[in-house]
Scaffold this motif. Structure first.
Motif: not given
Length: 89
Positions: A20-46
């Motif tokens: 997801v590049t800077r300025g892109q409008i984004h969002g996420f949801q988990n529609h599954g039946s199990v927990d989900a996790s993700f790793l986000a790397i934000a650079t530059p660190g704002v």
């Protein structure tokens, strides 16, 4: 997880990645039946760990229900982020 980036819907499975590049409008949801996790790397660190701690508290306060979008928006603004209207993604 289901991601929406600038209006495009993307279904991600375990092991997949997106950028997801800077300025892109984004969002996420988990529609599954199990927990989900993700790793986000934000650079530059704002924004830092404080942002994630505060967002975690907001989400914990509404566990089992929808998040308090006004509270999420307030945390985002405090950390230099611009929340998009819910229908913008």
């Amino acid at each position: 997880m289901t991601w929406m980036i600038d209006g495009e819907i993307l279904e991600l499975s375990p092991g997949q990645a997106i950028c997801v590049t800077r300025g892109q409008i984004h969002g996420f949801q988990n529609h599954g039946s199990v927990d989900a996790s993700f790793l986000a790397i934000a650079t530059p660190g704002v924004f830092g760990p404080g942002y994630f701690r505060e967002i975690g508290e907001v989400l914990a306060d509404t566990a089992g229900g929808p998040p308090d979008l006004a509270a999420v928006g307030a945390v985002m603004r405090r950390h230099g982020l611009t929340p998009a209207p819910p229908d913008a993604a």
